[in-house]
Design a protein around this motif. Structure first.
Motif, mmCIF file in Angstrom:
data_model
loop_
_atom_site.group_PDB
_atom_site.id
_atom_site.type_symbol
_atom_site.label_atom_id
_atom_site.label_comp_id
_atom_site.label_asym_id
_atom_site.label_seq_id
_atom_site.Cartn_x
_atom_site.Cartn_y
_atom_site.Cartn_z
ATOM 1 N N PRO A 270 -4.283 49.588 60.686
ATOM 2 C CA PRO A 270 -4.694 48.788 59.520
ATOM 3 C C PRO A 270 -5.514 47.549 59.884
ATOM 4 O O PRO A 270 -6.145 46.956 59.005
ATOM 5 N N ARG A 271 -5.520 47.149 61.146
ATOM 6 C CA ARG A 271 -6.219 45.924 61.537
ATOM 7 C C ARG A 271 -7.472 46.204 62.368
ATOM 8 O O ARG A 271 -8.548 45.695 62.071
ATOM 9 N N TYR A 272 -7.308 47.015 63.423
ATOM 10 C CA TYR A 272 -8.396 47.215 64.366
ATOM 11 C C TYR A 272 -9.055 48.583 64.196
ATOM 12 O O TYR A 272 -8.381 49.594 63.952
ATOM 13 N N MET A 273 -10.369 48.616 64.388
ATOM 14 C CA MET A 273 -11.058 49.868 64.663
ATOM 15 C C MET A 273 -10.951 50.107 66.161
ATOM 16 O O MET A 273 -11.388 49.273 66.964
ATOM 17 N N ILE A 274 -10.319 51.219 66.536
ATOM 18 C CA ILE A 274 -10.065 51.531 67.941
ATOM 19 C C ILE A 274 -10.755 52.861 68.254
ATOM 20 O O ILE A 274 -10.553 53.842 67.547
ATOM 21 N N PRO A 275 -11.573 52.929 69.309
ATOM 22 C CA PRO A 275 -12.319 54.167 69.585
ATOM 23 C C PRO A 275 -11.419 55.306 70.046
ATOM 24 O O PRO A 275 -10.691 55.193 71.033
ATOM 25 N N VAL A 276 -11.481 56.412 69.305
ATOM 26 C CA VAL A 276 -10.763 57.642 69.633
ATOM 27 C C VAL A 276 -11.792 58.773 69.649
ATOM 28 O O VAL A 276 -12.565 58.910 68.703
ATOM 29 N N PRO A 277 -11.844 59.595 70.699
ATOM 30 C CA PRO A 277 -12.870 60.638 70.795
ATOM 31 C C PRO A 277 -12.638 61.774 69.794
ATOM 32 O O PRO A 277 -11.541 61.954 69.271
ATOM 33 N N GLN A 278 -13.680 62.544 69.558
ATOM 34 C CA GLN A 278 -13.580 63.705 68.688
ATOM 35 C C GLN A 278 -12.642 64.743 69.307
ATOM 36 O O GLN A 278 -12.632 64.949 70.519
ATOM 37 N N GLU A 279 -11.881 65.422 68.466
ATOM 38 C CA GLU A 279 -10.870 66.359 68.951
ATOM 39 C C GLU A 279 -11.478 67.567 69.651
ATOM 40 O O GLU A 279 -10.850 68.160 70.530
ATOM 41 N N GLU A 280 -12.694 67.974 69.251
ATOM 42 C CA GLU A 280 -13.284 69.137 69.919
ATOM 43 C C GLU A 280 -13.769 68.800 71.326
ATOM 44 O O GLU A 280 -14.119 69.698 72.101
ATOM 45 N N PHE A 281 -13.807 67.510 71.682
ATOM 46 C CA PHE A 281 -14.261 67.103 73.005
ATOM 47 C C PHE A 281 -13.090 66.845 73.952
ATOM 48 O O PHE A 281 -13.178 67.136 75.134
ATOM 49 N N MET A 282 -12.032 66.281 73.437
ATOM 50 C CA MET A 282 -10.853 65.969 74.244
ATOM 51 C C MET A 282 -9.585 66.383 73.504
ATOM 52 O O MET A 282 -9.578 66.499 72.290
#
Length: 443
Positions: A270-282
């Protein structure tokens, strides 16, 4: 046999003679069907065992399998089966053994480390009648559930045939890899996998050590390509690190280009935008503290590629990973949370002295502004000692805007160029920001 992140390590386990496991781990052979008997009898004269020996003696360092692919004796196997001889030809030599008991020295002609393949040939013509296996036409697609017959010399106890089924291509594998529902044991690395007509559809490469009948094959197309471009090559007599570095450089360029084109997913915080990779890549896994936790609470996500490139027993490379933890320290209080949060950041490991494969990491720390989010950031880079112009890079960040909470995240890339290390690091930092629910960065 090759890999996938986990696959590269599993592949090593399949090829090393000394790592056969406890006797109770070895599964009894399944009954052989009439089809398997026919397939094996037709292919028997095509099979070889490939052994790596210490020079000057007959002590074997590793064993694998292979198969004849031309009437004049060219043999296909896995790169990891012959890697010691490829990288240390002054210490190791290759020999083969046929099902008829013939033996002799082998010469390494070429390899494709990205797809874990190698092409070898006998130093002198084999004293037996051999049969070259044919590849299945590329235009003939494999069907889900189609029967597959894997051949090789498992556990160095004798040549065998293993029945299984085709279950499509592995999800999230960076390169096409066949999911073989069958049991591949150590020693069958590099052996052929055949269809019901006796045509090669793949090359044995690895199995999952945490599952049953979950194994992997290199598609035959890659083996055909290696044969076509390298069948007339002169033997490799020097350490193959320059060619290995060239192949890994091509791989990392493709990997970086594809990854940078993909937008980050949001972690849902709810506070931060945190980078998470696309599921088809990892492949990503998450966990959190139980609801009744009385101390520090956190939610964690760990994402990693399944594909890693096998270099040697001590080194795999060419992969990316991303992880983060969101901490809530309101149950600890200000001082206790600050201590735990700072210790978590300080306890990260970046490779120590680098070991025999890499230099010691060079690290820099500074505070950065990531789309308004204040972050404490550490960037560490290490160079490969024998793979020219390739590096590992790690970026560790921790938010510093809250007294009783925060996010810690890390990005790792192995086997990338200097410029791509910086580009990937910048891409990671660019994935941070405030969510729309956060009206103000101050709290």
């Amino acid at each position: 046999m090759r890999t996938l992140v986990l696959v590269a390590l599993a592949a090593w386990a399949l090829s090393v003679a000394g790592q056969q496991g406890r006797p109770q781990d070895i599964q009894p052979p399944s009954p052989v069907s009439p089809s398997a008997e026919r397939i094996y009898e037709d292919a028997r004269r095509s099979l070889v065992q490939v052994r790596t020996l210490l020079k000057g003696q007959d002590s074997q360092s590793s064993v694998g399998s292979g198969f004849f692919v031309t009437p004049d004796g060219l043999i296909l196997t896995n790169y990891h089966v012959v890697s010691e001889a490829a990288l240390q030809p002054e210490r190791y030599r290759l020999v083969y053994g046929t099902t008829d008991g013939a033996t002799g020295p082998l010469q390494l002609l070429a390899f494709d480390a990205i797809h874990d393949l190698a092409l070898v040939r006998p130093a002198t013509p084999p004293p037996v009648t051999l049969r070259a296996l044919a590849f299945r036409p590329r235009t003939t697609a494999l069907e889900q559930g189609e029967r597959i017959y894997s051949l090789g010399n498992p556990l160095d106890v004798g040549f065998a045939v293993i029945e299984g089924t085709y279950n499509g291509l592995v999800d999230r594998s960076f390169y096409p890899t066949i999911f073989f529902a069958g049991t591949l044991n150590p020693g069958v690395s590099g052996g052929p996998a055949l269809d019901s007509q006796g045509h090669v559809i793949g090359v044995n490469v690895a199995s999952r050590v945490d599952g049953e009948q979950v194994s992997f094959l290199v598609p035959a197309a890659f083996a055909e390509d290696l044969l076509q471009r390298a069948g007339d090559e002169a033997p490799i007599v020097r350490a193959a690190y320059p060619e290995l570095a060239r192949q890994l450089t091509v791989h990392q360029a493709t990997l970086t280009e594809r990854f940078l084109k993909q937008p980050w997913r949001t972690a849902g915080d709810p506070r931060y935008m945190i980078p998470v990779p696309q599921e088809e890549f990892m492949r990503c896994w998450g966990r959190s503290t139980p609801s009744d936790t009385k101390g520090l609470e956190y939610e964690q996500s760990q994402c990693a590629m399944d594909t890693r490139i096998y270099v040697s027993r001590s080194l795999t490379t060419g992969s990316l990973s991303v992880r983060h933890e969101v901490f809530d320290g309101r149950k600890l209080g200000l001082l206790r949370f600050a201590n735990r949060y700072s210790r978590s950041f300080a306890n990260e490991w970046f490779g120590g002295d680098g070991g025999k494969d890499r230099t010691a990491p060079h690290c820099q720390e500074q505070y950065v502004d990531a789309h308004g989010v204040p972050l404490r950031a550490v960037l560490c880079m290490s160079a490969y000692k024998r793979l020219k112009d390739l590096y590992t890079v790690s970026v560790l960040v921790g938010s510093v805007d809250l007294p009783l909470g925060g996010v810690e995240a890390r990005f790792d890339a192995s086997g990338v160029s200097f410029d791509n290390a910086l580009a990937l690091s910048a891409h990671f930092l660019d994935g941070f920001g405030w969510t729309r629910q956060t009206s103000s960065p101050a709290e």
